[in-house]
Design an enzyme around this catalytic site. Structure first.
Site, PDB file in Angstrom:
ATOM      1  N   ASP A 145      85.141  78.308  49.302  1.00 31.11           N
ATOM      2  CA  ASP A 145      86.353  77.668  48.799  1.00 31.11           C
ATOM      3  C   ASP A 145      87.058  78.695  47.912  1.00 31.11           C
ATOM      4  OD1 ASP A 145      88.285  76.270  47.323  1.00 31.11           O
ATOM      5  OD2 ASP A 145      87.098  74.435  47.274  1.00 31.11           O
ATOM      6  N   LYS A 157      97.243  73.582  45.436  1.00 35.66           N
ATOM      7  CA  LYS A 157      97.198  74.378  44.214  1.00 35.66           C
ATOM      8  C   LYS A 157      98.115  75.597  44.321  1.00 35.66           C
ATOM      9  CE  LYS A 157      94.042  71.371  43.017  1.00 35.66           C
ATOM     10  NZ  LYS A 157      93.636  70.673  44.225  1.00 35.66           N
ATOM     11  N   ARG A 187      99.619  64.971  66.172  1.00 36.21           N
ATOM     12  CA  ARG A 187      98.279  65.106  65.605  1.00 36.21           C
ATOM     13  C   ARG A 187      97.565  66.339  66.140  1.00 36.21           C
ATOM     14  NH1 ARG A 187      93.839  62.566  67.579  1.00 36.21           N
ATOM     15  NH2 ARG A 187      95.132  60.981  68.556  1.00 36.21           N
ATOM     16  N   TYR A 193      83.809  71.645  42.673  1.00 37.49           N
ATOM     17  CA  TYR A 193      84.758  70.553  42.475  1.00 37.49           C
ATOM     18  C   TYR A 193      84.029  69.211  42.589  1.00 37.49           C
ATOM     19  CZ  TYR A 193      88.665  67.405  43.554  1.00 37.49           C
ATOM     20  OH  TYR A 193      89.548  66.366  43.566  1.00 37.49           O
TER      21      TYR A 193
END
Length: 398
Positions: A188, A213, A57, A110
């Protein structure tokens, strides 16, 4: 090798050989934890006095290679990978906010970003103001002494308006000069990709991507990534990434590294097809509006040309006849996938108002110019002639 001196296409392809084996493809380090040579070494790593791995992690060699490659492509000091784009967005927003802070966000964003800014962030006592992201004067007019973030998208989802990042960055710097509150410009960059735009070079403080994407590019992995200066990335790594745990697994990091090797050629080829399709739709008698930043008719064409080396491969358009006609078009496509997401080698088409942005109230959607009849089309790598034929036969059904 100093990858910062390489050109973008080389940065995307080149990965340093694995130091242990010399493997050219980065190995998948499928492990949850790492053994220490001594208690002293373990303690030194936990204190940050010695570099090395502790627990998956907190870091993984495969994931670290991906982060380093993104840093090179974005011209950033450091990057952090996450399990999804929303994991990256959440980590950025939560790591530095407190009650009384203020965020300015562009209105056309978004749908899930809108949702977190309206349904979750306000619960922390943080105010959010939505503005026209293409209008720096409107951003300036809504600044407060407590403004912590200005949040925009390079190419807005789904309206494809363009953020004037250099001007907004100047607004951010001017604000900090007056109030010294530590306001940061967050961009973004998903729709542009690190191949076509580098917001940090334009003055942004933090850049993030849904790596699902264009970065992954093949529709087979969920991921997010954040790039910034080393201090900011260390702060996010030591707080929201570590404590919330939205970390990227090594298998997914491997897929992203593989996807990045073809990023330059994918971006160029998909953009070429998008140009052809956008111009075709522009002349079609059944199409009312076409939004694509590479068109001279786009209202921010000059800004797009100034800040980006390419325009991406997402087109938004409206057919005459509104929602009913648009639905008929989508339901009659044979080759183009009726599916959300974008930036894949496959072409995807969707209806934002009922799908990706359905969570946004209609009044807010319309204010953001997300009309009920808007269609978002992500152009893939299929032969453009086949895509045009599919669009034509579906448009004929209207």
């Amino acid at each position: 090798m100093n990858t910062n001196n390489l050109r973008k296409s080389t940065k995307a392809v080149y990965t340093a050989p694995d130091p242990l084996t010399g493997a050219v493809s980065t190995p998948i380090y499928q492990t949850a934890t790492y053994q220490f040579k001594s208690t002293q070494e373990g303690a030194a790593r936990f204190l940050g006095e010695e570099e090395g791995y502790i627990y998956a992690r907190l870091g993984n060699p495969t994931t670290q290679q991906f982060e380093q490659k993104i840093s090179a492509l974005e011209n950033a000091e450091a990057s952090l990978a996450f399990a999804s784009g929303m994991g990256a967005i959440s980590a950025v927003l939560f790591h530095n906010l407190k009650a009384g802070d203020h965020i300015i966000s562009q209105s056309s964003i978004y749908g899930c970003t809108y949702d977190i800014l309206t349904s979750t962030i306000p619960n922390l006592g943080v105010d959010v103001t939505f503005v026209d992201g293409a209008n720096p004067l409107e951003i300036m007019a809504n600044l407060r002494p407590t403004t912590k973030y200005i949040y925009v998208e390079t190419i807005a989802n789904p309206t494809l308006t363009i953020a004037d990042i250099p001007t907004i960055a100047e607004v951010t710097r001017s604000h900090n000069g007056r109030y010294d509150y530590g306001c940061q410009l967050v961009v973004d960059n998903t729709f542009a990709s690190p191949y076509f735009c580098n917001p940090i070079d334009l003055g942004a403080d933090i850049v993030l991507h849904s790596a699902t994407k264009y970065i992954g590019g093949h529709g087979d992995v969920l991921a997010g990534v954040v790039s910034s200066d080393a201090e900011t990335i260390a702060s996010i790594a030591g707080t929201t990434q570590k404590n919330i745990g939205s970390i990227l697994g090594p298998q997914d990091a491997y897929l992203l590294l593989r996807g990045l090797k073809t990023l330059p050629i994918r971006m160029k080829e998909q953009q070429k097809s998008a140009f052809t399709i956008a111009n075709h739709l522009l002349e079609h008698p059944k199409v009312e509006k076409v939004h694509y930043p590479g068109l001279v008719s786009h209202p921010q064409y000059d800004i797009a040309t100034n800040i980006m080396s390419g325009y991406g491969s997402v087109i938004s358009f409206e057919v005459k006849g509104g929602v009913e006609a648009g639905s008929k078009l989508l339901n009659n496509l044979k080759l183009i996938h009726l599916a959300v997401s974008l930036g894949s080698v496959d072409s995807f088409i969707e209806h934002p108002a009922s799908m990706t942005h359905s969570i946004v109230p209609e009044e807010d959607r319309l204010k953001a110019n997300i009309s009920n009849g808007l269609i978002r089309f992500s152009v893939g790598l299929e032969d453009v002639r086949d895509l045009l034929e599919d669009l034509e036969q579906a448009l004929d059904k209207i």
